[in-house]
Scaffold this motif. Structure first.
Motif, PDB file in Angstrom:
ATOM      1  N   PHE A 170       1.070  -1.431  -0.029  1.00 48.38           N
ATOM      2  CA  PHE A 170      -0.247   0.377   0.240  1.00 48.38           C
ATOM      3  C   PHE A 170       0.446   1.035   0.206  1.00 48.38           C
ATOM      4  O   PHE A 170       1.922   1.283   0.364  1.00 48.38           O
ATOM      5  CB  PHE A 170      -0.787   0.002   1.295  1.00 48.38           C
ATOM      6  CG  PHE A 170      -1.955  -0.994   1.150  1.00 48.38           C
ATOM      7  CD1 PHE A 170      -2.731  -0.771   0.002  1.00 48.38           C
ATOM      8  CD2 PHE A 170      -2.579  -1.992   2.148  1.00 48.38           C
ATOM      9  CE1 PHE A 170      -4.271  -1.942   0.606  1.00 48.38           C
ATOM     10  CE2 PHE A 170      -2.584  -3.261   1.598  1.00 48.38           C
ATOM     11  CZ  PHE A 170      -3.178  -3.340   0.872  1.00 48.38           C
ATOM     12  N   LYS A 171       0.182   2.153  -0.663  1.00 51.25           N
ATOM     13  CA  LYS A 171       1.011   3.358  -1.052  1.00 51.25           C
ATOM     14  C   LYS A 171      -0.143   4.142   0.323  1.00 51.25           C
ATOM     15  O   LYS A 171       0.923   5.679   0.988  1.00 51.25           O
ATOM     16  CB  LYS A 171       1.051   4.003  -2.231  1.00 51.25           C
ATOM     17  CG  LYS A 171       1.375   5.790  -2.476  1.00 51.25           C
ATOM     18  CD  LYS A 171       1.696   6.054  -3.896  1.00 51.25           C
ATOM     19  CE  LYS A 171       2.543   7.429  -3.758  1.00 51.25           C
ATOM     20  NZ  LYS A 171       2.359   7.252  -5.433  1.00 51.25           N
ATOM     21  N   GLN A 172      -1.413   4.756   0.256  1.00 49.84           N
ATOM     22  CA  GLN A 172      -1.662   5.813   1.269  1.00 49.84           C
ATOM     23  C   GLN A 172      -3.428   4.835   1.413  1.00 49.84           C
ATOM     24  O   GLN A 172      -3.631   3.840   0.308  1.00 49.84           O
ATOM     25  CB  GLN A 172      -2.168   6.525   0.479  1.00 49.84           C
ATOM     26  CG  GLN A 172      -2.868   7.909   1.139  1.00 49.84           C
ATOM     27  CD  GLN A 172      -3.109   9.401  -0.384  1.00 49.84           C
ATOM     28  OE1 GLN A 172      -1.860   8.655  -1.409  1.00 49.84           O
ATOM     29  NE2 GLN A 172      -3.294  10.227   0.656  1.00 49.84           N
TER      30      GLN A 172
ATOM     31  N   ALA B  16     -10.961   3.950   1.926  1.00 49.50           N
ATOM     32  CA  ALA B  16     -10.126   3.903   0.743  1.00 49.50           C
ATOM     33  C   ALA B  16      -8.608   3.100   0.312  1.00 49.50           C
ATOM     34  O   ALA B  16      -7.820   4.504   1.109  1.00 49.50           O
ATOM     35  CB  ALA B  16     -10.416   4.986  -0.259  1.00 49.50           C
TER      36      ALA B  16
ATOM     37  N   ILE C 149      -5.416   3.235  -1.965  1.00 45.54           N
ATOM     38  CA  ILE C 149      -3.982   2.959  -3.128  1.00 45.54           C
ATOM     39  C   ILE C 149      -2.809   1.636  -2.841  1.00 45.54           C
ATOM     40  O   ILE C 149      -2.140   2.692  -1.766  1.00 45.54           O
ATOM     41  CB  ILE C 149      -3.834   4.589  -3.430  1.00 45.54           C
ATOM     42  CG1 ILE C 149      -5.042   4.835  -3.574  1.00 45.54           C
ATOM     43  CG2 ILE C 149      -2.932   4.492  -4.707  1.00 45.54           C
ATOM     44  CD1 ILE C 149      -4.677   6.888  -3.891  1.00 45.54           C
ATOM     45  N   THR C 150      -2.619   1.088  -3.958  1.00 50.54           N
ATOM     46  CA  THR C 150      -1.533   0.621  -3.788  1.00 50.54           C
ATOM     47  C   THR C 150       0.045   0.858  -4.386  1.00 50.54           C
ATOM     48  O   THR C 150      -0.613   2.075  -5.095  1.00 50.54           O
ATOM     49  CB  THR C 150      -1.972  -1.067  -4.668  1.00 50.54           C
ATOM     50  OG1 THR C 150      -1.801  -0.826  -6.175  1.00 50.54           O
ATOM     51  CG2 THR C 150      -3.334  -1.797  -3.640  1.00 50.54           C
ATOM     52  N   LYS C 151       0.659   0.598  -4.208  1.00 48.25           N
ATOM     53  CA  LYS C 151       1.992   1.141  -4.451  1.00 48.25           C
ATOM     54  C   LYS C 151       1.931   1.232  -6.339  1.00 48.25           C
ATOM     55  O   LYS C 151       2.610   2.055  -6.731  1.00 48.25           O
ATOM     56  CB  LYS C 151       3.707   0.217  -4.430  1.00 48.25           C
ATOM     57  CG  LYS C 151       3.413   0.901  -2.944  1.00 48.25           C
ATOM     58  CD  LYS C 151       4.876   0.039  -2.632  1.00 48.25           C
ATOM     59  CE  LYS C 151       4.999   0.788  -0.941  1.00 48.25           C
ATOM     60  NZ  LYS C 151       6.350   0.692  -0.222  1.00 48.25           N
TER      61      LYS C 151
ATOM     62  N   GLY D 154      -0.254   1.551  -8.377  1.00 45.66           N
ATOM     63  CA  GLY D 154      -1.956   3.048  -8.263  1.00 45.66           C
ATOM     64  C   GLY D 154      -3.516   2.198  -7.810  1.00 45.66           C
ATOM     65  O   GLY D 154      -4.227   2.306  -8.898  1.00 45.66           O
ATOM     66  N   GLU D 155      -3.545   0.605  -7.671  1.00 48.77           N
ATOM     67  CA  GLU D 155      -4.634   0.898  -7.935  1.00 48.77           C
ATOM     68  C   GLU D 155      -5.685   1.415  -6.523  1.00 48.77           C
ATOM     69  O   GLU D 155      -4.884   0.970  -5.741  1.00 48.77           O
ATOM     70  CB  GLU D 155      -4.765  -1.287  -7.665  1.00 48.77           C
ATOM     71  CG  GLU D 155      -4.182  -2.302  -8.917  1.00 48.77           C
ATOM     72  CD  GLU D 155      -4.627  -1.571  -9.946  1.00 48.77           C
ATOM     73  OE1 GLU D 155      -6.184  -2.105 -10.225  1.00 48.77           O
ATOM     74  OE2 GLU D 155      -4.284  -1.522 -10.896  1.00 48.77           O
ATOM     75  N   LEU D 156      -6.527   1.361  -7.231  1.00 48.67           N
ATOM     76  CA  LEU D 156      -7.290   1.481  -6.127  1.00 48.67           C
ATOM     77  C   LEU D 156      -8.451   0.584  -4.947  1.00 48.67           C
ATOM     78  O   LEU D 156      -8.911   0.152  -5.923  1.00 48.67           O
ATOM     79  CB  LEU D 156      -8.266   2.455  -6.153  1.00 48.67           C
ATOM     80  CG  LEU D 156      -9.895   3.257  -5.591  1.00 48.67           C
ATOM     81  CD1 LEU D 156      -9.512   4.244  -4.406  1.00 48.67           C
ATOM     82  CD2 LEU D 156     -10.492   4.462  -5.914  1.00 48.67           C
TER      83      LEU D 156
END
Length: 162
Positions: A127-129, A138, A140-142, A144-146
């Motif tokens: 995950f990124k965020q 919600a 966001i993966t590293k 860029g998937e939601l």
């Protein structure tokens, strides 16, 4: 009442504000600038390079080494749940899961212990965020998937109801 510490301190685990190979004599721990009061300490646990202190309010204080693997880089709070994303891409969640807003199994309705959110091999990059709402989250993966979790009764998951 005062708090004293001695022993190995190569990672700052004694809470003295500095690192040293060892402190052979008891040293007073300076708690200025913290909310920790020595008279409220109910438990102290020491690991190899860090120390945890639990107070009567249920707050945990820590000092010393922090494995880079679990360095928290982003946090978010929902109504009654929370999430944290680590530098390595791992995400930890805790709190109410009544609406599966933590992304955990429906059988887990609440957890007071941060649980690592497991992802499929397809999303193994991590995950990124994360952003938490009232009863949803919600992520966001590293790559860029939601990903979304929780209730979508008002369209907050991006899906439409007819």
């Amino acid at each position: 009442m005062a708090l004293y510490a001695w022993g190995a301190n190569s990672s700052g685990q004694l809470g003295l504000g500095h690192q040293s190979d060892s402190e052979l004599k008891p040293q007073k721990v300076d708690l200025k600038g913290t909310d920790l009061k020595p008279e409220e300490i109910i438990s102290i646990a020491g690991g190899g390079n860090h120390t945890l202190i639990l107070d009567t309010n249920g707050l945990v204080y820590c000092c010393g080494g922090n494995s880079k693997e679990f360095k928290v880089v982003q946090i978010s709070c929902g109504w009654d749940f929370s999430a944290a994303v680590c530098e390595c891409g791992k995400q930890f969640v805790w709190g109410n899961n009544q609406y599966t807003q933590l992304g955990l199994s429906k059988s887990i309705t609440c957890t007071g212990i941060p649980s690592r959110l497991q992802v499929s091999l397809k999303l193994a990059s991590g995950f990124k965020q994360v952003s938490c709402g009232l009863r949803h989250s919600a992520m966001i993966t590293k790559d860029g998937e939601l990903l979304v979790a929780g209730t979508g009764s008002k369209g907050q998951l991006g899906s439409r109801f007819k």
